[in-house]
Design a protein around this motif. Structure first.
Motif, PDB file in Angstrom:
ATOM      1  N   SER A  99       0.708  -1.127  -0.039  1.00  0.00           N
ATOM      2  CA  SER A  99      -0.168   0.134  -0.009  1.00  0.00           C
ATOM      3  C   SER A  99       0.844   1.213   0.166  1.00  0.00           C
ATOM      4  CB  SER A  99      -0.906   0.102   1.279  1.00  0.00           C
ATOM      5  OG  SER A  99      -0.093   0.135   2.309  1.00  0.00           O
ATOM      6  N   LEU A 100       0.167   2.339  -0.433  1.00  0.00           N
ATOM      7  CA  LEU A 100       0.950   3.546  -0.228  1.00  0.00           C
ATOM      8  C   LEU A 100       1.398   3.886   1.002  1.00  0.00           C
ATOM      9  CD1 LEU A 100       1.803   6.439  -1.723  1.00  0.00           C
ATOM     10  CD2 LEU A 100      -0.403   7.214  -0.989  1.00  0.00           C
ATOM     11  N   SER A 101       0.477   3.763   2.044  1.00  0.00           N
ATOM     12  CA  SER A 101       1.057   4.106   3.346  1.00  0.00           C
ATOM     13  C   SER A 101       2.385   3.130   3.919  1.00  0.00           C
ATOM     14  CB  SER A 101      -0.169   4.044   4.447  1.00  0.00           C
ATOM     15  OG  SER A 101      -0.829   2.478   4.306  1.00  0.00           O
ATOM     16  N   HIS A 102       2.120   2.040   3.375  1.00  0.00           N
ATOM     17  CA  HIS A 102       3.341   1.000   3.740  1.00  0.00           C
ATOM     18  C   HIS A 102       4.513   1.361   2.929  1.00  0.00           C
ATOM     19  CE1 HIS A 102       5.653  -2.788   4.042  1.00  0.00           C
ATOM     20  NE2 HIS A 102       4.723  -3.081   5.127  1.00  0.00           N
ATOM     21  N   SER A 103       4.392   1.906   1.531  1.00  0.00           N
ATOM     22  CA  SER A 103       5.449   2.046   0.730  1.00  0.00           C
ATOM     23  C   SER A 103       6.178   3.542   0.753  1.00  0.00           C
ATOM     24  CB  SER A 103       5.222   1.846  -0.446  1.00  0.00           C
ATOM     25  OG  SER A 103       4.790   0.450  -0.690  1.00  0.00           O
ATOM     26  N   ASP A 104       5.362   4.660   1.144  1.00  0.00           N
ATOM     27  CA  ASP A 104       5.942   5.974   1.170  1.00  0.00           C
ATOM     28  C   ASP A 104       6.701   6.347   2.322  1.00  0.00           C
ATOM     29  OD1 ASP A 104       6.281   8.600   0.516  1.00  0.00           O
ATOM     30  OD2 ASP A 104       3.971   9.201   1.019  1.00  0.00           O
ATOM     31  N   THR A 105       8.030   5.872   2.478  1.00  0.00           N
ATOM     32  CA  THR A 105       8.813   6.171   3.478  1.00  0.00           C
ATOM     33  C   THR A 105       9.130   7.521   3.906  1.00  0.00           C
ATOM     34  OG1 THR A 105      10.665   5.485   2.169  1.00  0.00           O
ATOM     35  CG2 THR A 105       9.658   3.932   3.192  1.00  0.00           C
ATOM     36  N   ASN A 106       8.993   8.383   2.725  1.00  0.00           N
ATOM     37  CA  ASN A 106       9.382   9.910   2.854  1.00  0.00           C
ATOM     38  C   ASN A 106       8.207  10.651   3.253  1.00  0.00           C
ATOM     39  OD1 ASN A 106       8.590  10.097   0.516  1.00  0.00           O
ATOM     40  ND2 ASN A 106      10.690  10.684  -0.506  1.00  0.00           N
ATOM     41  N   GLY A 107       7.006   9.994   3.121  1.00  0.00           N
ATOM     42  CA  GLY A 107       5.715  10.881   3.316  1.00  0.00           C
ATOM     43  C   GLY A 107       5.418  11.929   2.205  1.00  0.00           C
ATOM     44  N   ASP A 108       5.888  11.767   1.030  1.00  0.00           N
ATOM     45  CA  ASP A 108       5.928  12.777  -0.013  1.00  0.00           C
ATOM     46  C   ASP A 108       4.503  12.530  -0.987  1.00  0.00           C
ATOM     47  OD1 ASP A 108       6.724  10.679  -1.714  1.00  0.00           O
ATOM     48  OD2 ASP A 108       8.266  12.212  -2.527  1.00  0.00           O
ATOM     49  N   GLY A 109       3.751  11.483  -0.368  1.00  0.00           N
ATOM     50  CA  GLY A 109       2.399  11.316  -1.347  1.00  0.00           C
ATOM     51  C   GLY A 109       2.642  10.438  -2.539  1.00  0.00           C
ATOM     52  N   ARG A 110       3.750  10.259  -2.584  1.00  0.00           N
ATOM     53  CA  ARG A 110       4.181   9.176  -4.012  1.00  0.00           C
ATOM     54  C   ARG A 110       5.337   8.403  -3.515  1.00  0.00           C
ATOM     55  NH1 ARG A 110       7.416  13.352  -8.309  1.00  0.00           N
ATOM     56  NH2 ARG A 110       8.992  13.487  -7.041  1.00  0.00           N
ATOM     57  N   GLU A 115      11.850   3.382  -3.081  1.00  0.00           N
ATOM     58  CA  GLU A 115      11.117   3.309  -1.763  1.00  0.00           C
ATOM     59  C   GLU A 115      10.346   1.946  -1.874  1.00  0.00           C
ATOM     60  OE1 GLU A 115       9.204   6.963  -0.171  1.00  0.00           O
ATOM     61  OE2 GLU A 115       9.206   7.033  -2.278  1.00  0.00           O
ATOM     62  N   PHE A 116       9.742   1.798  -2.900  1.00  0.00           N
ATOM     63  CA  PHE A 116       8.825   0.308  -3.251  1.00  0.00           C
ATOM     64  C   PHE A 116       9.675  -0.828  -3.157  1.00  0.00           C
ATOM     65  CE2 PHE A 116       6.273  -2.548  -5.558  1.00  0.00           C
ATOM     66  CZ  PHE A 116       5.137  -2.296  -5.148  1.00  0.00           C
ATOM     67  N   LEU A 117      11.016  -0.837  -3.469  1.00  0.00           N
ATOM     68  CA  LEU A 117      11.837  -2.187  -3.450  1.00  0.00           C
ATOM     69  C   LEU A 117      12.362  -2.094  -2.053  1.00  0.00           C
ATOM     70  CD1 LEU A 117      13.601  -2.012  -6.764  1.00  0.00           C
ATOM     71  CD2 LEU A 117      11.600  -3.286  -6.134  1.00  0.00           C
ATOM     72  N   THR A 118      12.616  -0.879  -1.233  1.00  0.00           N
ATOM     73  CA  THR A 118      13.170  -1.082   0.022  1.00  0.00           C
ATOM     74  C   THR A 118      12.027  -1.580   0.730  1.00  0.00           C
ATOM     75  OG1 THR A 118      14.716   0.768  -0.259  1.00  0.00           O
ATOM     76  CG2 THR A 118      13.898   0.251   1.978  1.00  0.00           C
ATOM     77  N   GLY A 119      10.815  -1.406   0.644  1.00  0.00           N
ATOM     78  CA  GLY A 119       9.753  -1.855   1.507  1.00  0.00           C
ATOM     79  C   GLY A 119       9.467  -3.420   1.513  1.00  0.00           C
ATOM     80  N   THR A 120      10.223  -3.931   0.252  1.00  0.00           N
ATOM     81  CA  THR A 120      10.244  -5.389   0.441  1.00  0.00           C
ATOM     82  C   THR A 120      10.894  -5.929   1.707  1.00  0.00           C
ATOM     83  OG1 THR A 120      10.815  -5.417  -2.135  1.00  0.00           O
ATOM     84  CG2 THR A 120      10.769  -7.450  -1.189  1.00  0.00           C
TER      85      THR A 120
END
Length: 142
Positions: A99-110, A115-120
């Motif tokens: 999800s966006l909330s799980h993946s948007d680590t810097n909080g910029d809304g995108r 970031e998406f790969l780090t969320g893995t």
């Protein structure tokens, strides 16, 4: 190439009637265990998430923006809705890991591709319930 990946992601993220009859773990393993050895590794999840990111980055700018995330959310929700109530909660947790909330680590809304790969890593840890270092059907039985 992008059309091929889009078709693959659609098959991965949109459960068909046949897949809805399998267990959540079966569907996950069919999609994310790339070498079909019964263990979905962190590396396999990273590779698949990269493919998923590429598929939903419609404008190919290296980010999933709010509009692209709407399409991505819909695809994940369609997948989850095909499960029976007892399985749906578990698969919702799997889907929420992207999800966006799980993946948007810097909080910029995108979400940038990195970031998406780090969320893995976090997603993998959440899914590896028995802490074996790989995701197997056992992790879906808990």
């Amino acid at each position: 190439m992008k059309n091929l990946i889009l078709i693959s992601a659609t098959l991965v993220l949109s459960a068909t009637a046949t897949l809805a009859q399998t267990t959540p773990g079966d569907q996950f393993m069919q999609s994310w265990d790339l070498n079909s050895d019964g263990i979905a590794t962190l590396e396999e999840l990273r590779e698949m998430r990269d493919n998923v990111f590429y598929t939903f980055d419609a404008n190919e700018d290296g980010y999933l923006d709010a509009e692209e995330y709407v399409m991505f959310d819909e695809a994940r929700q369609n997948d989850v809705s095909n499960y029976e109530a007892d399985q749906r909660e578990h698969m919702q947790a799997v889907a929420d890991g992207m999800s966006l909330s799980h993946s948007d680590t810097n909080g910029d809304g995108r979400v940038e591709q990195s970031e998406f790969l780090t969320g893995t890593d976090r997603w993998f840890a959440d899914l590896d319930n028995d802490r074996s270092g790989g995701i197997t059907l056992v992790d879906f039985a808990r």
